[in-house]
Design a protein around this motif. Structure first.
Motif, short mmCIF file in Angstrom:
data_model
loop_
_atom_site.label_atom_id
_atom_site.label_comp_id
_atom_site.label_asym_id
_atom_site.label_seq_id
_atom_site.Cartn_x
_atom_site.Cartn_y
_atom_site.Cartn_z
N LYS A 1 0.81 -1.21 0.00
CA LYS A 1 0.00 0.00 0.00
C LYS A 1 0.85 1.27 0.00
O LYS A 1 0.57 2.21 -0.73
N VAL B 1 0.78 4.27 -2.72
CA VAL B 1 0.50 5.66 -2.35
C VAL B 1 1.59 6.58 -2.91
O VAL B 1 1.29 7.62 -3.51
N LYS C 1 1.06 9.42 -5.81
CA LYS C 1 1.50 10.80 -5.55
C LYS C 1 2.38 11.29 -6.69
O LYS C 1 2.19 12.38 -7.22
N LYS D 1 -3.00 9.31 -0.60
CA LYS D 1 -3.43 8.27 0.33
C LYS D 1 -4.95 8.13 0.29
O LYS D 1 -5.48 7.02 0.33
N VAL E 1 -5.90 6.08 -2.73
CA VAL E 1 -5.60 4.65 -2.52
C VAL E 1 -6.59 4.05 -1.52
O VAL E 1 -7.12 2.95 -1.74
N ASP E 2 -6.85 4.76 -0.43
CA ASP E 2 -7.80 4.25 0.57
C ASP E 2 -9.21 4.17 0.03
O ASP E 2 -10.00 3.35 0.48
#
Length: 127
Positions: A72, A76, A80, A91, A94-95
């Protein structure tokens, strides 16, 4: 009227770097959040593609992060780097998977982004 068409053409032809710079200007000078600016800029270009021109080859693609996978943090960092977002925003992308990383990009760029994200361990699809 011609000026607006010319302006619209300029917006559509912006590079990713230029879109990020525009988002920064809109945020800093006019108080418009970049997420809202990205939706406003990408919205008309990416809408209405479902079912239209089924025989035509698609010219723009959305790179969708389906899942970050086991690495992960690496995903991230890559998001970015690829999008020009800040660490917090990357983030959140991705989350929030499944979520679009980039929208309305050319096929070659979309495939390159997909390959990079998959090498980092992410599950990605092109739409």
């Amino acid at each position: 009227m011609a000026d607006l068409k010319e302006f619209a053409e300029q917006l559509v032809n912006l590079t990713v770097k230029e879109v990020n710079e525009l988002a920064d200007i809109l945020k800093e000078e006019y108080g418009i959040e970049p997420a809202a600016a990205a939706v406003a800029v990408a919205g008309p270009a990416s809408g209405g593609g479902d079912g239209e021109g089924a025989g035509e080859e698609k010219s723009s693609f959305d790179v969708i992060l389906k899942a970050p996978g086991g690495s992960k943090l690496a995903v991230v960092k890559l998001v970015k780097e690829l999008t020009g977002l800040g660490l917090k925003e990357a983030k959140e992308v991705v989350d929030g998977a499944p979520k679009a990383v980039k929208e309305g990009v050319a096929k070659d760029e979309a495939e390159a982004l997909k390959k990079q994200l998959e090498e980092a361990g992410a599950e990605v699809e092109l739409k």
